[in-house]
Design a protein around this motif. Structure first.
Motif, short mmCIF file in Angstrom:
data_model
loop_
_atom_site.label_atom_id
_atom_site.label_comp_id
_atom_site.label_asym_id
_atom_site.label_seq_id
_atom_site.Cartn_x
_atom_site.Cartn_y
_atom_site.Cartn_z
N UNK A 104 19.71 34.75 32.62
CA UNK A 104 19.19 35.39 33.83
C UNK A 104 20.26 35.55 34.93
N UNK A 105 21.31 34.76 34.90
CA UNK A 105 22.30 34.78 35.99
C UNK A 105 22.89 36.18 36.14
N UNK A 106 23.04 36.61 37.37
CA UNK A 106 23.64 37.92 37.60
C UNK A 106 23.93 38.12 39.07
N UNK A 107 24.84 39.07 39.35
CA UNK A 107 25.16 39.42 40.74
C UNK A 107 25.25 40.94 40.86
N UNK A 108 25.20 41.41 42.10
CA UNK A 108 25.47 42.82 42.38
C UNK A 108 26.90 42.95 42.89
N UNK A 109 27.43 44.17 42.86
CA UNK A 109 28.79 44.40 43.37
C UNK A 109 29.49 45.46 42.54
N UNK A 110 30.69 45.86 42.99
CA UNK A 110 31.45 46.87 42.25
C UNK A 110 30.73 48.19 42.22
N UNK A 111 30.15 48.56 43.37
CA UNK A 111 29.30 49.76 43.41
C UNK A 111 30.07 51.01 42.96
N UNK A 112 31.28 51.22 43.55
CA UNK A 112 32.03 52.43 43.22
C UNK A 112 33.21 52.12 42.31
N UNK A 113 33.30 52.85 41.21
CA UNK A 113 34.48 52.74 40.34
C UNK A 113 35.68 53.36 41.04
N UNK A 114 35.41 54.30 41.95
CA UNK A 114 36.48 55.02 42.64
C UNK A 114 37.07 54.16 43.75
N UNK A 115 36.20 53.54 44.56
CA UNK A 115 36.75 52.93 45.77
C UNK A 115 36.48 51.43 45.93
N UNK A 116 35.62 50.83 45.10
CA UNK A 116 35.42 49.37 45.24
C UNK A 116 36.66 48.65 44.72
N UNK A 117 36.98 47.49 45.29
CA UNK A 117 38.14 46.75 44.78
C UNK A 117 37.96 46.40 43.30
N UNK A 118 39.04 46.59 42.53
CA UNK A 118 38.96 46.37 41.09
C UNK A 118 38.50 44.94 40.75
N UNK A 119 38.95 43.94 41.55
CA UNK A 119 38.58 42.55 41.22
C UNK A 119 37.08 42.31 41.41
N UNK A 120 36.48 43.02 42.37
CA UNK A 120 35.03 42.88 42.57
C UNK A 120 34.28 43.52 41.40
N UNK A 121 34.76 44.70 41.00
CA UNK A 121 34.15 45.42 39.86
C UNK A 121 34.17 44.51 38.63
N UNK A 122 35.33 43.93 38.38
CA UNK A 122 35.48 43.14 37.14
C UNK A 122 34.74 41.80 37.23
N UNK A 123 34.64 41.22 38.42
CA UNK A 123 33.86 39.97 38.58
C UNK A 123 32.38 40.25 38.28
N UNK A 124 31.89 41.37 38.80
CA UNK A 124 30.48 41.72 38.58
C UNK A 124 30.23 41.95 37.09
N UNK A 125 31.09 42.74 36.47
CA UNK A 125 30.90 43.04 35.03
C UNK A 125 31.00 41.76 34.20
N UNK A 126 31.95 40.88 34.58
CA UNK A 126 32.15 39.65 33.80
C UNK A 126 30.92 38.75 33.87
N UNK A 127 30.31 38.63 35.04
CA UNK A 127 29.13 37.77 35.14
C UNK A 127 27.94 38.44 34.44
N UNK A 128 27.72 39.72 34.73
CA UNK A 128 26.50 40.38 34.26
C UNK A 128 26.53 40.70 32.77
N UNK A 129 27.70 41.01 32.22
CA UNK A 129 27.76 41.26 30.78
C UNK A 129 28.31 40.04 30.02
N UNK A 130 29.56 39.60 30.39
CA UNK A 130 30.17 38.53 29.58
C UNK A 130 29.33 37.26 29.65
N UNK A 131 28.68 37.01 30.77
CA UNK A 131 27.83 35.82 30.88
C UNK A 131 26.73 35.85 29.83
#
Ligand SMILES: NC(=O)c1ccc[n+]([C@@H]2O[C@H](COP(=O)([O-])OP(=O)(O)OC[C@H]3O[C@@H](n4cnc5c(N)ncnc54)[C@H](O)[C@@H]3O)[C@@H](O)[C@H]2O)c1
Length: 338
Positions: A104-131
């Motif tokens: 169930x654990x998950x977070x929001x973030x990394x809204x824009x692939x164009x302009x959101x910071x890459x580390x935020x995008x990857x942190x969000x993906x790592x928790x929501x998918x890799x978790x």
């Protein structure tokens, strides 16, 4: 004839052992409470160790005698921590298997692939998918050992609709939640063929009232909105976003850092307090779905409405006027639940 996908309803959770990730808040906390109240032992983890310790203590205090509820600090995006959590819970619960896993654990973030910071995008993906992936890797053998296991992965309405509406992209979250849904659906046939003693369910909530906005910032190493410095709020809501917010009438011209901070505080409170479905109600829907043997658990009228519309008009999924045309005529959509 095609085999039935709906299989193996659960009569009762009593006497079972469940794992819940993200048990420190929101739906995870309510899942822990409700499972424990129904006589199910629970091992819950969270990035926020203090919060999950509170969940475990309060759920255990209100539970019937003979069950155990444990809280564990764990970042599910780190496989080594997931394996340590697994080993800890097996030892503390003196078990060689688990019966239910709620990823169930998950977070929001990394809204824009164009302009959101890459580390935020990857942190969000790592928790929501890799978790979800690491938990499936770690716990599947233990669900097989149960002889009657259920893996419950939480996706989202953004697992079938990859947007939040006009001007509101949600790329990292949607990519991860589509992955969670795809993986879970793919497991249906895999488990049927290779591990028939386990089944999988995927949860797709619409808007549920939780502190996910504040917790998502916390998972990125930021303080609660109230405690953020001027520099932190200004970095979080950069100039171009401020311009969009002003255009949408959500922020006044010339807003100060204090105004931005208030916007964040109010945004989190409104998301939690003005939602059509509470976290407790959502947990009940999820547990009812698991008990009934559903593999696809939609939470909230908004999720059901968007699912139906995207299926009915797939080509209009991102043409919002077309997708939501005639919505006012449908009282069910967005109707608050008790
Ligand atoms: N609230 C909604 O409207 C909504 C809608 C659709 C899907 N979801 C999904 O439901 C799930 C639960 O969300 P919620 O709304 O209850 O949020 P929440 O923030 O109240 O609870 C999520 C918990 O997960 C924990 N967490 C975050 N990152 C973690 C990590 N790396 N390792 C371990 N724990 C971590 C947080 O600390 C928090 O306690 C999430 O997967 C979320 O994406 C929520």
């Amino acid at each position: 004839m095609a085999p039935q996908v709906r299989i193996m309803a659960v009569d009762s959770f009593a006497g079972k052992l469940a794992v819940v990730t993200g048990g420190g808040s929101g739906m995870g906390r309510e899942l822990v409470r409700q499972l424990a109240a129904q006589g199910c032992s629970v091992a819950a983890c969270d990035l926020n160790g203090d919060a999950v310790a509170v969940t475990a203590a309060t759920a255990w205090a209100a539970a019937p005698p003979g069950i155990q509820v444990t809280g564990h600090a764990c970042d599910v995006s780190d496989e080594a921590q997931v394996l340590r959590f697994r080993d800890e819970l097996l030892e503390q619960h003196a078990s060689d298997h688990v019966d239910l896993v709620f990823s169930n654990a998950g977070i929001g973030g990394g809204e824009s692939f164009v302009s959101s910071p890459r580390e935020v995008w990857e942190r969000t993906f790592a928790i929501d998918w890799c978790g979800v992936y690491y938990c499936a890797r770690a716990f599947l053998p233990l669900l097989i050992a149960s002889g009657d296991g259920v893996l419950v992965n939480t996706s989202s309405v953004n697992g079938f609709w990859a947007s939040l509406g006009p001007g509101m992209p949600n790329t990292a979250y949607a990519a991860a939640k589509f992955a969670v849904r795809g993986f879970s659906e793919a497991l249906i046939e895999d488990l049927r063929a290779n591990a028939p003693q386990v089944r999988v369910a995927v949860v797709m909530p619409g808007h549920v009232g939780t502190d996910i906005i504040a917790n998502s910032l916390r998972a990125r190493g930021l303080p609660a909105p109230e405690q953020m410095s001027d520099a932190q709020v200004e970095e979080l809501i950069p100039r171009d976003t401020q311009t969009q917010l002003i255009g949408a009438g959500l922020l006044a011209e010339g807003a100060s850092a204090g105004d931005l901070r208030q916007l964040l505080v109010r945004g989190n409170a409104d998301f939690r307090d003005k939602a059509p479905v509470s976290a407790a109600k959502a947990a009940t829907v999820i547990l009812d779905g698991v008990r009934s043997g559903s593999w696809r658990i939609l939470v909230g009228e908004d999720a059901k409405m968007i699912d139906a519309r995207v299926r009915a008009k797939p080509e209009a999924a991102y043409d919002y006027a077309e997708l939501f045309s005639g919505l006012a005529a449908e009282p069910a959509a967005g109707t608050p639940e008790p």
